[in-house]
Structure formats: C-alpha cells, structure tokens
Motif scaffolding. Sequence first.
Motif, PDB file in Angstrom:
ATOM      1  N   GLN A 149       0.809  -1.214   0.000  1.00 27.06           N
ATOM      2  CA  GLN A 149       0.000   0.000   0.000  1.00 27.06           C
ATOM      3  C   GLN A 149       0.847   1.272   0.000  1.00 27.06           C
ATOM      4  O   GLN A 149       1.966   1.295   0.510  1.00 27.06           O
ATOM      5  CB  GLN A 149      -0.908   0.023   1.246  1.00 27.06           C
ATOM      6  N   VAL A 150       0.290   2.323  -0.597  1.00 28.56           N
ATOM      7  CA  VAL A 150       0.887   3.649  -0.617  1.00 28.56           C
ATOM      8  C   VAL A 150      -0.107   4.606   0.025  1.00 28.56           C
ATOM      9  O   VAL A 150      -1.323   4.407  -0.065  1.00 28.56           O
ATOM     10  CB  VAL A 150       1.218   4.078  -2.066  1.00 28.56           C
ATOM     11  N   PHE A 151       0.400   5.657   0.689  1.00 26.61           N
ATOM     12  CA  PHE A 151      -0.461   6.511   1.508  1.00 26.61           C
ATOM     13  C   PHE A 151      -0.342   7.986   1.114  1.00 26.61           C
ATOM     14  O   PHE A 151       0.718   8.445   0.698  1.00 26.61           O
ATOM     15  CB  PHE A 151      -0.100   6.348   2.991  1.00 26.61           C
ATOM     16  N   GLU A 152      -1.430   8.714   1.276  1.00 24.69           N
ATOM     17  CA  GLU A 152      -1.430  10.146   1.032  1.00 24.69           C
ATOM     18  C   GLU A 152      -0.954  10.882   2.284  1.00 24.69           C
ATOM     19  O   GLU A 152      -1.061  10.359   3.398  1.00 24.69           O
ATOM     20  CB  GLU A 152      -2.836  10.620   0.656  1.00 24.69           C
ATOM     21  N   ARG A 153      -0.457  12.093   2.100  1.00 30.03           N
ATOM     22  CA  ARG A 153       0.061  12.871   3.238  1.00 30.03           C
ATOM     23  C   ARG A 153      -0.986  13.049   4.326  1.00 30.03           C
ATOM     24  O   ARG A 153      -0.685  12.950   5.520  1.00 30.03           O
ATOM     25  CB  ARG A 153       0.520  14.251   2.765  1.00 30.03           C
ATOM     26  N   ARG A 154      -2.210  13.323   3.919  1.00 27.07           N
ATOM     27  CA  ARG A 154      -3.245  13.620   4.907  1.00 27.07           C
ATOM     28  C   ARG A 154      -3.532  12.422   5.809  1.00 27.07           C
ATOM     29  O   ARG A 154      -4.034  12.581   6.924  1.00 27.07           O
ATOM     30  CB  ARG A 154      -4.535  14.048   4.217  1.00 27.07           C
ATOM     31  N   SER A 155      -3.207  11.220   5.339  1.00 32.64           N
ATOM     32  CA  SER A 155      -3.516  10.027   6.128  1.00 32.64           C
ATOM     33  C   SER A 155      -2.645   9.897   7.366  1.00 32.64           C
ATOM     34  O   SER A 155      -2.973   9.122   8.275  1.00 32.64           O
ATOM     35  CB  SER A 155      -3.370   8.767   5.266  1.00 32.64           C
ATOM     36  N   ILE A 156      -1.501  10.628   7.426  1.00 34.18           N
ATOM     37  CA  ILE A 156      -0.633  10.503   8.602  1.00 34.18           C
ATOM     38  C   ILE A 156      -0.770  11.694   9.548  1.00 34.18           C
ATOM     39  O   ILE A 156      -0.025  11.796  10.517  1.00 34.18           O
ATOM     40  CB  ILE A 156       0.843  10.326   8.194  1.00 34.18           C
ATOM     41  N   GLU A 161      -1.158   3.404  14.493  1.00 36.55           N
ATOM     42  CA  GLU A 161      -1.350   3.690  13.072  1.00 36.55           C
ATOM     43  C   GLU A 161      -0.026   3.675  12.319  1.00 36.55           C
ATOM     44  O   GLU A 161       0.028   3.262  11.155  1.00 36.55           O
ATOM     45  CB  GLU A 161      -2.054   5.035  12.908  1.00 36.55           C
ATOM     46  N   TRP A 162       1.046   4.120  12.977  1.00 37.09           N
ATOM     47  CA  TRP A 162       2.375   4.046  12.347  1.00 37.09           C
ATOM     48  C   TRP A 162       2.753   2.587  12.109  1.00 37.09           C
ATOM     49  O   TRP A 162       3.231   2.221  11.028  1.00 37.09           O
ATOM     50  CB  TRP A 162       3.414   4.726  13.233  1.00 37.09           C
ATOM     51  N   TYR A 163       2.544   1.760  13.110  1.00 32.67           N
ATOM     52  CA  TYR A 163       2.813   0.330  12.954  1.00 32.67           C
ATOM     53  C   TYR A 163       1.995  -0.253  11.799  1.00 32.67           C
ATOM     54  O   TYR A 163       2.508  -1.022  10.973  1.00 32.67           O
ATOM     55  CB  TYR A 163       2.443  -0.423  14.238  1.00 32.67           C
ATOM     56  N   LEU A 164       0.728   0.104  11.735  1.00 33.44           N
ATOM     57  CA  LEU A 164      -0.157  -0.428  10.706  1.00 33.44           C
ATOM     58  C   LEU A 164       0.337  -0.025   9.313  1.00 33.44           C
ATOM     59  O   LEU A 164       0.290  -0.825   8.370  1.00 33.44           O
ATOM     60  CB  LEU A 164      -1.586   0.071  10.933  1.00 33.44           C
ATOM     61  N   ARG A 165       0.824   1.205   9.183  1.00 35.73           N
ATOM     62  CA  ARG A 165       1.337   1.672   7.890  1.00 35.73           C
ATOM     63  C   ARG A 165       2.576   0.875   7.478  1.00 35.73           C
ATOM     64  O   ARG A 165       2.738   0.544   6.297  1.00 35.73           O
ATOM     65  CB  ARG A 165       1.650   3.167   7.964  1.00 35.73           C
ATOM     66  N   GLN A 166       3.434   0.547   8.446  1.00 39.67           N
ATOM     67  CA  GLN A 166       4.605  -0.273   8.129  1.00 39.67           C
ATOM     68  C   GLN A 166       4.182  -1.666   7.668  1.00 39.67           C
ATOM     69  O   GLN A 166       4.776  -2.224   6.737  1.00 39.67           O
ATOM     70  CB  GLN A 166       5.528  -0.390   9.350  1.00 39.67           C
TER      71      GLN A 166
END
Length: 372
Positions: free
Chosen positions: A258-265, A272-277
């Motif tokens: 997955q790739v994420f938009e700036r607003r998502s962080i 949530e940081w763990y989930l993104r990793q």
Amino acid sequence: MTAIDPTAHLSAEQIEELGRELDAIRDEVIAGRGEKDAAYIRKVISAQRKLELVSRGVLLFSIFPPAWLIGTAGLSVAKIMDNMEIGHNILHGQWDWMRDPKIHSTTWEWDHVSPADQWKHSHNELHHTYTNVIGKDNDLGYGIMRVDEDQKWHPFHLGQPLWNFINACFFEYGIAAYDLELGKNLHKRRRKNPEFRTRAKAVGRKIRKQVLKDYVIHPLLSGPSFLPTLAATFTANLVRNLWSHSVIMCGHFPEGVQVFERRSIKGETRGEWYLRQMMGSANISGSKAMHFMTGNLSHQIEHHLFPDLPSNRYAEVAVKVRALFEKYELEYVTGPLPKQVFSAWRKVFRLSLPNKKPKVETPAREQELVAA
C-alpha cells in the motif's frame, strides 16, 4: 491506498491494541539480546573479511579462467554480505547496544559510494519515518519511477522500465544521488547552497576512494592479471548492485503493498504508524541462506516494524507478526523471490503508462482527520 482500504474493518481501539501487542514483541527481543547475538555479528564480519581477502588473493591469478570465476564469485558474495547483512544493519543501529566502537552506527563505514551519514539521514530518518507516504518518502520510486496510481503521470514515466534497469546496474551510485537529492538540487541556485556543496564533496571523496580501491589498487597488485581483475571487480559490483536492487524492489514495490497520502498521517498514533509499516512492506520467502544473503531484508515487514532490532532475530519475530496479521485479518504480502521480482517489475511496466486514478473508499478515521 488501493480502491478498497484493506484496513477499513479495524476500529481505532483495535489499531492501538495492535500497537501494544507489537510493542510487547519488541520489548521481549530487546530484553533477550545478549552474547549469542553479539557473537553472531562478530562471526559474520569475520567471515566476510576472510572471504574478501581470499577472493582478492585468488584474483591475483585471474589471468587463468578458473581463478577468475572463483575469485569473482567470492568477491560478489563478500560485497553482498558487506552491504546487506553487515553495513545496512549496523548503520540502522541494530548493534549499538553492544557498546563496541568497532561495530557501531556512528563509526561504521561500508563498501558503498554513499557516505554512511548521508545514507542514515535519507534512509533511517526519512524513509523509515514516512514509509510509502507520497511526497514524504523519497524511496517511493527513487524520484525516477511512478509506483502507485496516486502519483501524477508524466511522459517521462514511459521510460521508467529502462531507468529502473540502469538504476539496478549502478544501484550504489543511484542511492548516492538519491541521498544527495540530486534531482531537485540540479538547479543552479540550489547547487550553490553551501550545505549541498559540502554533501556533494563528501560523496565525491567517497566515490574516489571506492574507485581507487576497486579499479586501481587491486588490479595493479595483480600485475599481468590487471585487466581480468579489473573486469572481475566490475562484475562483482554489478552482481551486488543487481542483487540489492532486487531485494529492495521485492520489499517495497510488489502488488499488494500500500501507498499513503500525506493527509492520512496527520495526527498518526503509534498504532497507526505500525499499521502503515505492515501494509507498506512485503516479504520474500525462502531458505535460511537466502534470508542471510538479503541481510534478512527478506523479512522486510518485520524490519519496517522494528528497524533497530538485530537482524538475526527477524525470523523468530516474523512468526509472531504473521500471527497478528491473521488475528486482525490483514494481508501478509509474501512470496518467493522470482514471484516478488516479477510482481514488482510488472507494476513498474504497468504504471509507466497513464491510467485513471481509482476512487478510494476513505475509512471513517481518515475522514475524521481530514475534517479536523
């Protein structure tokens, strides 16, 4: 993010609970670090140095084809070991707890044209903090590739399969240019920036040192085997670059990552940081030897979750992490090396062409962040 958010079924409470469970895994490994781990990295460093020394010794006689083949193969493996299992992981601070000044992230310099301090900034501080966030993580396509539909397409991207192949062949130089943020600093005004000039000079010094060692001193020591040794060293560097590039591609670019938009962080929590990793990385399945030769970056998911844990512990950590993926009904992206390489390259080719951006179902928690 893909058209359907694969994490949308998780509540905020579940995500924070996931974070606590991952913290517990991390704490357990930290508490268990000891002499066995220290002995491991010292053994690996010793083996690498002996292999390189023997291989360069054999290359003194590289005018003879069998010696060329044996020496080149040994030097290729030694260079891969130095970059992957040793250099990359030491510079992550994985062994700083040993308090050994010879094996410490502040003193180690590797067989690479990118100076250690610059690599640590771009990789440890930026990439691992903003993993796969468009506009924040420069590792996302290395500034020369479009690797997600959310990235704007330009005609330049039509050539990205070629750019990627060239980058793979000379990967260490591509990383040095990336660490320098060379693309945005090519403007005349930016080139005059004192900070950039200082960093550029450091890269120039490191390149000269590497070229002198690999393509002048060692070939000259070979006497009549000068040209074969020169070719052997170039081949070893090429093999190392292609291998490390493939491992990185497999861990970051296959389908399913997955790739994420700036607003998502915005306002991102620990969970949530763990989930993104977890969702922004992929693994490579294989034997212990294969895991070792990747610097254990075949456990890329675990590495992104815990970048400063000793690499030799990732295999045991992976069992517990995968169990959490199953518990929270998340996809654990993994597969054998050929499959992951094919998947990553297929994405490079697919996204070299313009396409319509899919409509993304924004999860409720992200809607709340945007509204805030």
